[in-house]
Design an enzyme around this catalytic site. Structure first.
Site, PDB file in Angstrom:
ATOM      1  CB  SER A  15      -0.896   0.018   1.247  1.00 45.49           C
ATOM      2  OG  SER A  15      -1.630   1.217   1.265  1.00 45.49           O
ATOM      3  CG  HIS A  16       2.252   3.279  -2.896  1.00 51.17           C
ATOM      4  ND1 HIS A  16       3.473   3.760  -3.302  1.00 51.17           N
ATOM      5  CD2 HIS A  16       2.203   2.015  -3.346  1.00 51.17           C
ATOM      6  CE1 HIS A  16       4.113   2.828  -3.983  1.00 51.17           C
ATOM      7  NE2 HIS A  16       3.351   1.761  -4.030  1.00 51.17           N
ATOM      8  CG  ASN A  17      -4.037   5.084   2.498  1.00 46.99           C
ATOM      9  OD1 ASN A  17      -3.718   5.494   3.602  1.00 46.99           O
ATOM     10  ND2 ASN A  17      -5.255   5.214   2.017  1.00 46.99           N
ATOM     11  N   GLY A  19      -2.171   6.357   5.862  1.00 45.96           N
ATOM     12  CA  GLY A  19      -3.108   6.042   6.951  1.00 45.96           C
ATOM     13  C   GLY A  19      -3.229   4.544   7.151  1.00 45.96           C
ATOM     14  CD  GLU A  47      -6.044   0.544 -14.811  1.00 44.50           C
ATOM     15  OE1 GLU A  47      -7.183   0.907 -15.110  1.00 44.50           O
ATOM     16  OE2 GLU A  47      -5.155   0.267 -15.633  1.00 44.50           O
ATOM     17  CG  ASP A  76      -9.289  -2.436  -2.563  1.00 42.55           C
ATOM     18  OD1 ASP A  76      -8.479  -1.617  -3.032  1.00 42.55           O
ATOM     19  OD2 ASP A  76     -10.510  -2.392  -2.813  1.00 42.55           O
ATOM     20  N   GLY A 158      -9.191   9.484   5.698  1.00 45.05           N
ATOM     21  CA  GLY A 158     -10.305   9.249   4.769  1.00 45.05           C
ATOM     22  C   GLY A 158     -11.638   9.742   5.314  1.00 45.05           C
ATOM     23  CG  ASP A 160     -11.445   7.104   9.996  1.00 42.43           C
ATOM     24  OD1 ASP A 160     -12.163   6.147   9.653  1.00 42.43           O
ATOM     25  OD2 ASP A 160     -10.229   6.989  10.225  1.00 42.43           O
ATOM     26  CE  LYS A 180     -10.247   3.480  11.418  1.00 39.31           C
ATOM     27  NZ  LYS A 180      -9.613   4.242  10.349  1.00 39.31           N
TER      28      LYS A 180
HETATM   29  P1  IMP Z   1      -7.888   1.842  -1.595  1.00 35.82           P
HETATM   30  O1  IMP Z   1      -8.215   0.597  -0.823  1.00 35.82           O
HETATM   31  O2  IMP Z   1      -6.460   2.232  -1.475  1.00 35.82           O
HETATM   32  O3  IMP Z   1      -8.414   1.788  -2.986  1.00 35.82           O
HETATM   33  O4  IMP Z   1      -8.639   3.069  -0.925  1.00 35.82           O
HETATM   34  C1  IMP Z   1      -9.472   2.929   0.143  1.00 35.82           C
HETATM   35  C2  IMP Z   1     -10.088   4.274   0.486  1.00 35.82           C
HETATM   36  O5  IMP Z   1     -11.220   3.971   1.316  1.00 35.82           O
HETATM   37  C3  IMP Z   1      -9.182   5.134   1.324  1.00 35.82           C
HETATM   38  O6  IMP Z   1      -8.464   6.068   0.567  1.00 35.82           O
HETATM   39  C4  IMP Z   1     -10.191   5.850   2.239  1.00 35.82           C
HETATM   40  O7  IMP Z   1     -10.746   6.899   1.552  1.00 35.82           O
HETATM   41  C5  IMP Z   1     -11.289   4.835   2.411  1.00 35.82           C
HETATM   42  N1  IMP Z   1     -11.049   4.080   3.659  1.00 35.82           N
HETATM   43  C6  IMP Z   1     -10.636   2.793   3.777  1.00 35.82           C
HETATM   44  N2  IMP Z   1     -10.480   2.457   5.075  1.00 35.82           N
HETATM   45  C7  IMP Z   1     -10.798   3.565   5.765  1.00 35.82           C
HETATM   46  C8  IMP Z   1     -10.817   3.828   7.166  1.00 35.82           C
HETATM   47  O8  IMP Z   1     -10.466   3.018   8.033  1.00 35.82           O
HETATM   48  N3  IMP Z   1     -11.189   5.071   7.492  1.00 35.82           N
HETATM   49  C9  IMP Z   1     -11.560   6.020   6.593  1.00 35.82           C
HETATM   50  N4  IMP Z   1     -11.538   5.828   5.289  1.00 35.82           N
HETATM   51  C10 IMP Z   1     -11.168   4.599   4.868  1.00 35.82           C
END
Ligand code: IMP
Length: 199
Positions: A15-17, A19, A47, A76, A158, A160, A180
């Site tokens: 993951s690059h996210n 959070g 993708e 995801d 995100g 939350d 959480k």
């Molecule tokens: P992806 O799984 O990277 O495609 O993106 C998931 C997206 O869902 C995130 O960028 C958030 O916007 C949202 N999301 C997933 N899990 C959470 C969470 O625990 N809290 C808030 N938003 C979330």
């Protein structure tokens, strides 16, 4: 039979996210598993074009496992709103646009839900563990709750701040991160993975 991860195992977090990385690292720390992120390894982001969470999790975990030669774990996940027929769902990240503006994404959810009295919402997480030989295992977690407006709280990420889990009063943006981590959709999927794949 489920394949096991052991203490000291190096695991790529696909993951690059930031959070999600923070939450997954917190969940892995007590297990003695050494997490390294796909971003740190310079792996590209594939993708995500599957129609569901499990399919996208599989795409991300397999890409990272094959590119790194190590087991990889992906997440995801997304936010689903009953009044929007489950949207934004797999498009949760995309609703925030290229600048990842979640204040705007939350405002869009609120605007689209309008005055609909159905306030049900839920988060879903699909975790996929993949090995370089293409073996995969997938685990799903979900937490139900209510949509609130205006958003509240600066914790988490995100969507939350606009979600109150069932039985609670505070949004995911207001509650203590530890709480959480113990109850979220991600924690629920993680708990299943622990039972089957860690030991
Ligand atoms: P992806 O799984 O990277 O495609 O993106 C998931 C997206 O869902 C995130 O960028 C958030 O916007 C949202 N999301 C997933 N899990 C959470 C969470 O625990 N809290 C808030 N938003 C979330």
């Amino acid at each position: 039979m489920a394949r096991k991860l052991h203490r000291g195992q190096k695991l790529v977090i696909a993951s690059h996210n930031k959070g999600k990385l923070r939450e997954i690292e917190a969940l892995l720390r007590p297990l003695g598993i050494e997490a390294v992120s796909a971003a740190d390894l310079g792996l590209p982001e594939p993708e995500e074009d599957a129609p569901d969470f499990a399919g996208n999790a599989r795409i991300k975990a397999l890409a990272a496992a094959v590119a790194s030669g190590l087991p990889a774990l992906s997440d995801d996940s997304g936010f689903c709103v009953a009044a929007l027929g489950g949207a934004p769902g797999v498009l949760s990240a995309r609703w925030a646009g290229p600048s990842k503006d979640f204040a705007a994404a939350m405002a869009l959810v609120n605007e689209q839900a309008g005055g609909n009295p159905d306030r049900r919402a839920w988060f879903v997480a699909a975790l996929c563990l993949a090995w370089p030989d293409l073996h995969t295992e997938t685990f799903l977690g979900r937490i139900d709750g209510t949509l609130v407006w205006p958003p509240r709280g600066g914790n988490g990420f995100g969507y939350d701040p606009m979600f109150v889990p069932a039985g609670g009063q505070q949004t995911f943006g207001e509650i203590d991160p530890e709480e959480k981590h113990a109850t979220s959709h991600r924690a629920r999927a993680f708990a299943q993975m622990l039972v089957s794949c860690v030991g």
